[in-house]
Write a protein that holds these residues in place. Structure first.
Motif: not given
Length: 208
Positions: A102-108, A81-88, A60-62, A110-113
């Motif tokens: 699944f990994p592609n959705e995780l990346r999406n 946090a609420t938005a990210v947890y809802q998506m996850m 995230t920081m990078k 992550f980028r939205e976060q």
């Protein structure tokens, strides 16, 4: 300006992210990592997804690429946090997914976060500058999750009297800050910045 940029570089080097400062982060991401094995039919997705979740904070920081310190208000951190947890949580509600999904959705997510955190930090700074003169607001440092504050100079002054008061407040703030600077940090003052390397600055802060 050189001092600000130097300190921003050091902050970025030390920080681990912002979402990990939220009170539910450890619990939520522990659950996500423990249940990653059940989210894909293809065994190759499991280590990839596990690595994404494990490195979430550092990555995230990078990716933030902020020109200002990564400090976020508690209110905006809660919103992110609420938005990210809802998506996850929604992603984890599904059954096993086909290979690669699944990994592609995780990346999406992550980028939205990352975008949410960037916007939250920048919006707070813009709101701060809508005041007249020096204004401070409480934040959480993404470096070590401690309470911090951000100070800015707002240009929203409507009269010459307000401008005069704002400038006097700015000069007073600068003078007070200078008096509070530890002698160990004087190596970061403008006269010493011309030949200052990142390693020298890090050593200066370490001594402090």
């Amino acid at each position: 300006m050189a001092l600000l940029l130097c300190l921003v570089c050091l902050t970025a080097a030390l920080a681990q992210g912002c979402l990990h400062c939220h009170s539910n982060f450890s619990k939520k991401f522990s659950f996500y990592r423990q249940h990653v094995n059940f989210k894909s039919w293809w065994v190759g997705d499991i280590p990839v997804s596990g690595a994404l979740l494990t490195d979430w904070s550092d990555d995230t920081m990078k990716e933030l690429h902020l020109a200002i310190p990564a400090e976020i208000t508690r209110e905006k951190l809660d919103q992110v946090a609420t938005a990210v947890y809802q998506m996850m949580d929604q992603l984890y509600q599904g059954k096993m997914y086909f290979p690669g999904y699944f990994p592609n959705e995780l990346r999406n997510i992550f980028r939205e976060q990352v975008h949410l955190i960037q916007n939250a930090i920048i919006e707070s700074r813009i709101d701060c500058q809508h005041h007249c003169g020096i204004f401070q607001y409480e934040t959480i440092s993404c470096n070590n999750c401690t309470d911090s504050h951000v100070a800015c100079f707002g240009y929203n002054c409507e009269s010459s009297q307000q401008w005069e008061s704002a400038v006097q407040g700015l000069l007073s703030y600068i003078n007070n800050w200078h008096n509070l600077v530890s002698p160990a940090l004087r190596c970061l003052e403008p006269p010493h910045l011309a030949n200052l390397t990142l390693e020298d600055a890090a050593e200066c802060l370490k001594q402090h």
